[in-house]
Scaffold this active site. Structure first.
Site, PDB file in Angstrom:
ATOM      1  N   LEU A  17     -29.916  22.962 -17.926  1.00  0.00           N
ATOM      2  CA  LEU A  17     -30.220  22.533 -16.564  1.00  0.00           C
ATOM      3  C   LEU A  17     -30.588  21.052 -16.513  1.00  0.00           C
ATOM      4  CD1 LEU A  17     -32.368  25.600 -15.397  1.00  0.00           C
ATOM      5  CD2 LEU A  17     -29.890  25.265 -15.224  1.00  0.00           C
ATOM      6  N   ASP A  57     -42.100  14.950 -26.686  1.00  0.00           N
ATOM      7  CA  ASP A  57     -42.814  16.226 -26.657  1.00  0.00           C
ATOM      8  C   ASP A  57     -43.645  16.200 -25.378  1.00  0.00           C
ATOM      9  OD1 ASP A  57     -44.566  18.347 -26.844  1.00  0.00           O
ATOM     10  OD2 ASP A  57     -45.195  17.932 -28.904  1.00  0.00           O
ATOM     11  N   VAL A  58     -43.197  16.922 -24.362  1.00  0.00           N
ATOM     12  CA  VAL A  58     -43.816  16.800 -23.039  1.00  0.00           C
ATOM     13  C   VAL A  58     -45.286  17.188 -23.019  1.00  0.00           C
ATOM     14  CG1 VAL A  58     -41.645  17.077 -21.783  1.00  0.00           C
ATOM     15  CG2 VAL A  58     -42.994  19.113 -22.381  1.00  0.00           C
ATOM     16  N   CYS A  84     -37.482  19.615 -16.578  1.00  0.00           N
ATOM     17  CA  CYS A  84     -36.651  20.754 -16.993  1.00  0.00           C
ATOM     18  C   CYS A  84     -37.012  21.270 -18.380  1.00  0.00           C
ATOM     19  CB  CYS A  84     -35.179  20.365 -16.971  1.00  0.00           C
ATOM     20  SG  CYS A  84     -34.490  20.105 -15.326  1.00  0.00           S
ATOM     21  N   SER A 146     -39.338  29.691 -12.525  1.00  0.00           N
ATOM     22  CA  SER A 146     -38.404  30.767 -12.815  1.00  0.00           C
ATOM     23  C   SER A 146     -38.713  31.918 -11.870  1.00  0.00           C
ATOM     24  CB  SER A 146     -38.569  31.242 -14.268  1.00  0.00           C
ATOM     25  OG  SER A 146     -37.901  32.475 -14.481  1.00  0.00           O
ATOM     26  N   TYR A 159     -44.312  33.688 -20.723  1.00  0.00           N
ATOM     27  CA  TYR A 159     -43.344  32.916 -19.941  1.00  0.00           C
ATOM     28  C   TYR A 159     -43.658  33.013 -18.450  1.00  0.00           C
ATOM     29  CZ  TYR A 159     -38.783  31.213 -18.344  1.00  0.00           C
ATOM     30  OH  TYR A 159     -37.777  30.500 -17.752  1.00  0.00           O
ATOM     31  N   PHE A 192     -29.065  31.955 -15.332  1.00  0.00           N
ATOM     32  CA  PHE A 192     -28.109  30.846 -15.370  1.00  0.00           C
ATOM     33  C   PHE A 192     -27.374  30.805 -16.700  1.00  0.00           C
ATOM     34  CE2 PHE A 192     -29.935  29.574 -11.513  1.00  0.00           C
ATOM     35  CZ  PHE A 192     -29.163  28.549 -10.962  1.00  0.00           C
ATOM     36  N   THR A 194     -26.914  29.018 -19.220  1.00  0.00           N
ATOM     37  CA  THR A 194     -27.417  27.946 -20.069  1.00  0.00           C
ATOM     38  C   THR A 194     -26.952  28.181 -21.509  1.00  0.00           C
ATOM     39  OG1 THR A 194     -29.448  29.189 -20.497  1.00  0.00           O
ATOM     40  CG2 THR A 194     -29.456  27.674 -18.616  1.00  0.00           C
TER      41      THR A 194
END
Length: 253
Positions: A17, A57-58, A84, A146, A159, A192, A194
């Protein structure tokens, strides 16, 4: 917000994405910085769209600050951030080997929720110093949740919690940043096509697509990207979570 010559940042931009979103933004004239933990993937996408790449690394403050500095040096201050980057681990709370390791839950929440907030807080702080554009707008943030934030399946506790956190923090942040002319929105995608999902057998992919009411197929990354672009361009869209799922509602399993 107009995209032409506007600096944008896409996390997780090396694949899936994020890659499609980086491509869509660049196609409309934005100057895109592609951030990804996979530095090679980020460089590949950035090279293809004429952007700049940075490993990131966010969830790590130092890494995030360094990648934003690379983006700013190349394109100037960013007015657009699309989050994303994310991971998922499917494990039951109580499995055959006992309780789920707390580290597994913590890792998913750290990357998905803390990582999203970390990038948002840093990017928004820089946006507050920018000159206002039309309607007083200074910037826009689009994050990725999500449908599991609403109908998490068995094994998705971590998640779902991380994605529900992204949804839950969006309105209060949008209200806070409204004073600076910064909009904050979220896309909640369903199933999706992906790279991760495409590793499943073809028959499994077909069955998943058939479970979607209409259209009865997996979503395309370009469709996610199109919505992200619209959220950036539509100045009246703020504080909102939009499901992109073909009317799918996830069953328990």
């Amino acid at each position: 917000m107009k995209l032409e010559q506007t600096a944008a940042i896409v996390t997780g931009g090396g694949s899936g994405l994020g890659r499609a979103t980086a491509q869509a933004l660049a196609a409309r004239g934005a100057r895109v910085a592609v951030l990804d933990l996979n530095a090679d993937a980020a460089r590949e996408v950035a090279s293809a769209i004429g952007g700049v790449a940075a490993p990131c690394d966010v969830a790590d403050p130092a890494s995030a600050e360094a990648s934003l500095a690379v983006a700013a040096a190349a394109h100037g201050p960013a007015r657009i951030l699309v989050n994303c980057a994310g991971i998922g681990i499917a494990k039951r709370v109580v499995g055959k080997d006992g309780p789920q390791p707390l580290a597994d839950f913590e890792k998913v929440v750290r990357v998905n929720l803390l990582g999203t907030f970390n990038m948002l807080r840093l990017a928004a702080a820089a946006m507050t110093a920018l000159d206002p554009l039309e309607d007083g707008e200074r910037g826009v943030v689009v994050s990725t949740a999500s449908v599991a934030a609403f109908e998490g399946q068995v094994g998705q506790a971590a998640y779902s919690a991380s994605k529900a956190g992204i949804v839950g923090m969006t309105l209060p942040i949008a209200r806070e940043l409204a004073g600076f002319g910064i909009r904050v929105n979220v896309i909640a995608p369903g199933l999706f096509a992906t790279p991760l999902l495409k590793t499943l057998p073809e028959e499994v992919q077909r069955a998943l697509g058939a479970s979607i009411p209409f259209p009865s197929r997996l979503g395309e990354a370009s469709e996610f990207a199109a919505l992200a672009v619209h959220m950036v361009e539509n100045r009246f869209l703020n504080g909102e979570t939009v499901r992109l799922d073909g009317a799918l509602r996830l069953p328990p399993r």
